[in-house]
Structures are given as C-alpha cells and as structure tokens.
Scaffold this motif. Structure first.
Motif, short mmCIF file in Angstrom:
data_model
loop_
_atom_site.label_atom_id
_atom_site.label_comp_id
_atom_site.label_asym_id
_atom_site.label_seq_id
_atom_site.Cartn_x
_atom_site.Cartn_y
_atom_site.Cartn_z
N MET A 275 0.82 -1.18 0.00
CA MET A 275 0.00 0.00 0.00
C MET A 275 0.87 1.25 0.00
O MET A 275 0.49 2.25 -0.58
CB MET A 275 -0.93 -0.03 1.22
N PHE A 276 2.00 1.22 0.65
CA PHE A 276 2.93 2.34 0.63
C PHE A 276 4.20 1.90 -0.07
O PHE A 276 4.67 0.79 0.14
CB PHE A 276 3.26 2.81 2.06
N ILE A 277 4.73 2.78 -0.89
CA ILE A 277 6.01 2.50 -1.53
C ILE A 277 6.93 3.69 -1.30
O ILE A 277 6.47 4.81 -1.05
CB ILE A 277 5.85 2.24 -3.05
N THR A 278 8.21 3.45 -1.37
CA THR A 278 9.19 4.52 -1.31
C THR A 278 9.73 4.72 -2.71
O THR A 278 10.08 3.76 -3.39
CB THR A 278 10.35 4.14 -0.36
N THR A 279 9.77 5.96 -3.14
CA THR A 279 10.27 6.25 -4.47
C THR A 279 11.27 7.39 -4.42
O THR A 279 11.19 8.26 -3.56
CB THR A 279 9.11 6.59 -5.44
N LYS A 280 12.25 7.33 -5.30
CA LYS A 280 13.24 8.40 -5.40
C LYS A 280 12.80 9.38 -6.47
O LYS A 280 12.36 8.99 -7.54
CB LYS A 280 14.62 7.84 -5.75
N ILE A 281 12.91 10.66 -6.15
CA ILE A 281 12.51 11.72 -7.06
C ILE A 281 13.72 12.63 -7.30
O ILE A 281 14.44 12.96 -6.36
CB ILE A 281 11.37 12.57 -6.46
N ALA A 282 13.93 13.00 -8.54
CA ALA A 282 14.91 14.03 -8.89
C ALA A 282 14.12 15.11 -9.62
O ALA A 282 13.40 14.83 -10.57
CB ALA A 282 15.99 13.45 -9.79
N ASP A 283 14.25 16.35 -9.14
CA ASP A 283 13.41 17.41 -9.69
C ASP A 283 14.12 18.75 -9.56
O ASP A 283 15.03 18.92 -8.75
CB ASP A 283 12.08 17.45 -8.93
N LEU A 284 13.68 19.68 -10.37
CA LEU A 284 14.15 21.06 -10.31
C LEU A 284 13.11 21.84 -9.52
O LEU A 284 11.98 22.01 -9.97
CB LEU A 284 14.29 21.62 -11.73
N VAL A 285 13.47 22.28 -8.33
CA VAL A 285 12.55 23.01 -7.45
C VAL A 285 12.80 24.50 -7.64
O VAL A 285 13.94 24.96 -7.60
CB VAL A 285 12.78 22.61 -5.98
N GLN A 286 11.71 25.24 -7.86
CA GLN A 286 11.81 26.67 -8.08
C GLN A 286 11.51 27.41 -6.78
O GLN A 286 10.47 27.19 -6.16
CB GLN A 286 10.86 27.11 -9.18
N ILE A 287 12.41 28.32 -6.40
CA ILE A 287 12.25 29.11 -5.19
C ILE A 287 11.92 30.54 -5.60
O ILE A 287 12.68 31.18 -6.33
CB ILE A 287 13.54 29.10 -4.34
N ALA A 288 10.78 31.02 -5.13
CA ALA A 288 10.34 32.38 -5.46
C ALA A 288 11.04 33.39 -4.55
O ALA A 288 11.46 33.05 -3.43
CB ALA A 288 8.83 32.48 -5.29
N PRO A 289 11.17 34.63 -5.00
CA PRO A 289 11.85 35.66 -4.18
C PRO A 289 11.28 35.81 -2.78
O PRO A 289 12.03 36.09 -1.84
CB PRO A 289 11.67 36.94 -5.00
N GLU A 290 9.97 35.65 -2.61
CA GLU A 290 9.40 35.80 -1.26
C GLU A 290 9.87 34.73 -0.30
O GLU A 290 9.72 34.87 0.91
CB GLU A 290 7.87 35.85 -1.31
N ASP A 291 10.46 33.64 -0.81
CA ASP A 291 11.00 32.58 0.05
C ASP A 291 12.49 32.74 0.33
O ASP A 291 13.08 31.94 1.04
CB ASP A 291 10.76 31.20 -0.59
N PHE A 292 13.13 33.77 -0.23
CA PHE A 292 14.57 33.97 -0.05
C PHE A 292 14.94 34.26 1.41
O PHE A 292 16.07 34.01 1.82
CB PHE A 292 15.09 35.10 -0.93
N SER A 293 14.01 34.77 2.20
CA SER A 293 14.31 35.09 3.59
C SER A 293 14.35 33.83 4.48
O SER A 293 14.85 33.88 5.59
CB SER A 293 13.30 36.08 4.15
N LYS A 294 13.83 32.73 3.98
CA LYS A 294 13.83 31.48 4.73
C LYS A 294 15.20 30.80 4.64
O LYS A 294 15.96 31.06 3.71
CB LYS A 294 12.78 30.50 4.17
N GLU A 295 15.47 29.92 5.61
CA GLU A 295 16.64 29.05 5.48
C GLU A 295 16.48 28.26 4.18
O GLU A 295 15.36 27.87 3.83
CB GLU A 295 16.72 28.08 6.66
N SER A 296 17.56 28.00 3.47
CA SER A 296 17.44 27.36 2.16
C SER A 296 16.77 26.00 2.22
O SER A 296 15.92 25.68 1.39
CB SER A 296 18.81 27.26 1.49
N PHE A 297 17.11 25.17 3.22
CA PHE A 297 16.50 23.85 3.29
C PHE A 297 15.00 23.95 3.59
O PHE A 297 14.21 23.12 3.14
CB PHE A 297 17.21 22.94 4.30
N VAL A 298 14.58 24.97 4.33
CA VAL A 298 13.16 25.17 4.64
C VAL A 298 12.41 25.59 3.37
O VAL A 298 11.33 25.08 3.07
CB VAL A 298 12.97 26.21 5.76
N ALA A 299 13.00 26.50 2.62
CA ALA A 299 12.37 26.95 1.37
C ALA A 299 12.25 25.80 0.38
O ALA A 299 11.21 25.64 -0.28
CB ALA A 299 13.18 28.09 0.76
#
Length: 107
Positions: free
Chosen positions: A1-25
């Motif tokens: 019922m649950f599986i673990t999968t690996k994902i590789a993706d390009l995550v886009q960070i918007a300017p309003e998230d620049f004030s956050k710690e990078s790992f949090v954003a």
C-alpha cells in the motif's frame, strides 16, 4: 500500500522565500508540489514566473499507492458521477475514479 520512491526534480524558489533558510524553502516547495496530489499530473505543474531560483534536488518520498485489486478498509465519504471519495484513519480524501471501480459498480 505504501512505496518509497526516489525523485529528482528542479525546485523553483520564489523571491518571497529567499528570507527562509534554504532547506526550509526547498522543503516547503517540495511539499507544495507533491503533497496531496493524485495521479501522474504532479509533474506537469510548472510555474511561468520570472526571477525564480531553481535548485536541483534528489529525495525519497513515501507514496500511498494501493495495488490494483488490493482490498483496503475505508468508508465512502461522498460520491459524484466522476467517482467516489473514501476516508481512512490516515487519509480523508482518497478519490477513486469511476473507471477504476470494480465491474457492476453503480454511482
């Protein structure tokens, strides 16, 4: 019922998230993109915005994916002509399209 999968993706960070710690954003954007999504269309959600920072990430994700014909214990919360919505202890909004229901099912 649950599986673990690996994902590789390009995550886009918007300017309003620049004030956050990078790992949090990055984590917030991964959750916004993948959490509570159904089907294969989660990869088609692209943002056409300028001034974004893109970060390539690889991560593992636990996915709720019952096998075809697997029996799960759930309650029907409501139904439409498109299908039924199920509730379980850990999910309340599982959608089963009408085409995926067993033969002779009626909505």
């Amino acid at each position: 019922m649950f599986i673990t999968t690996k994902i590789a993706d390009l995550v886009q960070i918007a300017p309003e998230d620049f004030s956050k710690e990078s790992f949090v954003a990055i984590e917030d954007n991964i959750n916004a993109k993948y959490a509570n999504k159904v089907g294969n269309n989660i990869f088609e959600q692209a943002h056409e915005t300028t001034h974004l920072t893109a970060v390539f990430v690889e991560f593992e994700m636990v996915v709720f994916r019952p096998f075809k014909h697997e029996v799960i214990l759930a309650r029907i919360t409501h139904q439409t002509e498109e299908g039924i919505y199920l509730g379980m202890d850990f999910f309340n909004d599982i959608f089963v399209p009408a085409a995926e229901l067993p033969d002779n099912s009626e909505l």
